[in-house]
Design an enzyme around this catalytic site. Structure first.
Site, mmCIF file in Angstrom:
data_model
loop_
_atom_site.group_PDB
_atom_site.id
_atom_site.type_symbol
_atom_site.label_atom_id
_atom_site.label_comp_id
_atom_site.label_asym_id
_atom_site.label_seq_id
_atom_site.Cartn_x
_atom_site.Cartn_y
_atom_site.Cartn_z
ATOM 1 C CG HIS A 1 0.815 -10.818 -8.889
ATOM 2 N ND1 HIS A 1 0.906 -9.783 -7.987
ATOM 3 C CD2 HIS A 1 1.525 -11.845 -8.356
ATOM 4 C CE1 HIS A 1 1.647 -10.159 -6.949
ATOM 5 N NE2 HIS A 1 2.026 -11.398 -7.138
ATOM 6 C CG HIS B 1 -0.281 -0.005 2.530
ATOM 7 N ND1 HIS B 1 0.001 1.121 3.244
ATOM 8 C CD2 HIS B 1 0.185 -1.030 3.269
ATOM 9 C CE1 HIS B 1 0.604 0.797 4.372
ATOM 10 N NE2 HIS B 1 0.728 -0.503 4.413
ATOM 11 C CE LYS C 1 0.205 4.681 4.271
ATOM 12 N NZ LYS C 1 -0.390 3.496 3.614
ATOM 13 C CE LYS D 1 -2.181 -10.558 -4.610
ATOM 14 N NZ LYS D 1 -0.924 -10.431 -5.395
#
Length: 600
Positions: free
Chosen positions: A479, A233, A235, A481
């Protein structure tokens, strides 16, 4: 993310086959990182084996390495018969487009406007264009990544490239990144050298947390992670005050952003004119969960170090600032984290893994219920790694996906849970050997899709649940998910269903909620593969539950209105084709491609 042994296999396969193939950029520096990571039993190493001094000489050395890398890459791709970077119809390399992101993208119906309810999730597309910074996504949006060889996509869907996710690099003021696998020099080239960046990565072999300098203005931080894996992830903070939150299925390596399909959700947040008060009690809120994830992956000491090292003007001084400085009111998706470790007691268990998914399903009003009002839940799970499944764990996960109480599950005798049949309404998507061989890069393109032959041949392994995985983009592997679910009525009688108060997991405060009477459902997108390591396993009792999670994972969940939206949202072709008698799943370690590379 990957199962217990996938890490070593991922790195080993990288070392075996990537030098001569699309899976590897041909860069010796990256290979040294992988070898060192394998010896230390970790996913990556932020510092090269021969780390350059943190001075301006690094930049000139990096430029020369980059030039040599591109030349090797061109030779390797030509030798393998793969498209050259100048081939017609290619996806332009992200490196060539860092300075000038696209000024315009087609509209896509996968995000939520201000009026959309968290339950029904009315789909719209809402972003604004700015000639200096590119598009903004104030209502949030997810897209597949652009993949070389299948761009434009067969389904016509808009895509994200890494340069578009990051935006104009001259406008970035600060970033926090995280990745399972990492090519540090490559991702470093996407940022202005003066921009401070915190990189969350894997710890050393001892699994201990740590913080240290990695590159000029870059700090590497590692969480305590005994045998687990990291999450993906970002930010990104901009000079205008805007914050962009990103959840992705892709690693920070060139292959994931060029040669295999992934997916990205992102949303832009505006800076508040006045800070709000941090609410420690609101543990269900999106920003609180973001703060909790940042704290657990060891961002706080990295922030402190960066502030001490000459970056006093960072947009945040603590992880609490993330909750109080930006307007989170337009975020309509739900965040589902898995935090590595042992979580005991309801307040902790309900915040993690598949029990957190259960809570989100309930909060959207999409639990299946029971009795005359019970709905049928059909799940389709696309992933890149397959686990060692048991009927107990798969039913445990399916129980949560239905929105049913984890306490009810633990109240059932363990002997009964161990003997339940596999749920018939679950489809596990993974490519067959034939599908991989027929993809654009053939077997050489499947090096980061993981499955063990011993799993497949297990006497009680649920082979009947497996379906072929085919991208709607075209002839590429995925790839990504992703879960798409469909709720359909089992009975037309009634429209109300009693729900347990899941904050206390008791029925002291029963309430009625409306159950949606359409063939809608919900979708998940993120880093969780369909494995116990990613989603966790429940033990203990209904009075004192325990959730054990091996990995760090992060994903989003959002509602879908009807069957048409379920099909539109899926990254894969629907309905998926069930494995036939002659089908075998793709087993990378059995591929002659990687065996030849290993023996050479």
């Amino acid at each position: 993310m990957n199962n217990d042994n996938d890490l070593e296999r991922a790195i080993a396969l990288s070392l075996q086959g990537h030098n001569e193939s699309v899976l590897d950029e041909g860069e010796a520096l990256f290979q040294d990182q992988l070898r060192q990571a394998l010896e230390a039993s970790k996913a990556n190493n932020l510092e090269p084996a021969h780390a350059p001094p943190l001075t301006s000489t690094f930049l000139s050395e990096r430029a020369q390495l980059e030039k040599e890398r591109r030349e090797r890459q061109k030779r390797h791709r030509k030798a393998q018969g793969l498209p050259d970077s100048d081939d017609e119809g290619r996806v332009a390399s992200d490196e060539e487009d860092i300075e000038q992101p696209k000024a315009k993208r087609q509209r896509l119906s996968s995000s939520y406007d201000d009026q959309a309810s968290a339950r029904t999730g009315t789909a719209t597309s809402s972003y604004e264009l700015n000639s200096n910074e590119g598009p903004f996504f104030w209502a949030g949006e997810w897209r597949p990544t652009a993949t070389q060889g299948v761009d434009p996509r067969m389904d016509g869907r808009a895509t994200f490239r890494l340069t578009e996710v990051l935006g104009n690099k001259s406008e970035i003021s600060f970033a926090i990144l995280s990745s399972f696998a990492l090519d540090l020099p490559w991702i470093y080239s996407f940022f202005d050298p003066s921009v401070p960046v915190i990189m969350v990565a894997q710890p050393d072999a001892n699994g201990q947390a740590g913080v240290k300098n990695a590159l000029p203005n870059w700090i590497k931080t590692t969480p305590f992670l005994k045998g687990g894996f990291g999450c993906m992830h970002m930010k990104i903070f901009y000079k205008t005050g805007r914050l962009r939150v990103v959840v992705s299925t892709a690693n920070l390596i060139p292959y994931d952003w060029r040669d295999i399909e992934n997916a990205v959700w992102l949303q832009d947040l505006s800076l508040l004119s006045k800070h709000t008060t941090f609410d420690k009690q609101d543990k269900e809120s999106f920003p609180y969960i973001i703060k909790r994830v940042l704290d657990r992956v060891n961002v706080t000491p990295a922030l402190s170090l960066m502030l001490k090292q000459g970056h006093p003007n960072l947009p945040i001084k603590s992880t609490e600032d993330v909750c109080t400085r930006w307007d989170w009111s337009k975020v309509k998706v739900h965040l589902v984290p898995s935090i590595s470790g042992k979580h005991e007691g309801w307040p902790n268990v309900i915040l993690n893994g598949h029990v957190r998914l259960m809570k989100v399903v309930r909060s959207m009003g999409l639990r299946t219920g029971s009795g005359l009002n019970e709905k049928r839940l059909q799940l389709e799970y696309q992933g890149s790694s397959i686990g060692a499944y048991t009927t107990q764990w798969i039913n445990e996960f399916y129980h949560s996906a239905k929105g049913d109480s984890a306490g009810d599950w633990l109240d059932k005798p363990k002997s009964r849970r161990e003997k339940l049949p596999y749920p018939v309404d679950l489809k596990v998507l993974f490519p067959t050997l034939a599908t991989v061989r027929g993809s654009q890069y053939r077997e050489r393109g499947g090096g980061n899709l993981f499955f063990k032959r011993s799993y497949w041949q297990g006497a009680k392994f649920p082979r009947e649940l497996f379906y072929d995985s085919r991208s709607k983009a075209g002839n590429t592997l995925m790839h990504t998910k992703m879960i798409v679910s469909t709720l359909s009525p089992k009975s037309t009688r009634g429209s109300k269903q009693k729900v347990i108060n899941v904050d206390t997991d008791s029925e002291d405060n029963d309430s009625d909620v409306e159950i949606i009477n359409t063939n809608g459902g919900w979708a998940y997108l993120g880093s969780h593969n369909f494995t116990p390591s990613a989603w966790g396993t429940l033990s203990g009792s209904a009075f004192n539950p325990v959730m054990n999670i091996r990995n760090y994972e992060l994903g989003i969940v959002f509602p879908l209105r009807d069957e048409a939206e379920v099909t539109k949202s899926a990254c894969f072709e629907r309905p998926p084709r069930k494995y036939s008698a002659g089908d075998s799943p793709w087993i990378a370690e059995e591929s002659i491609v990687f065996k030849q590379d290993s023996s050479s």
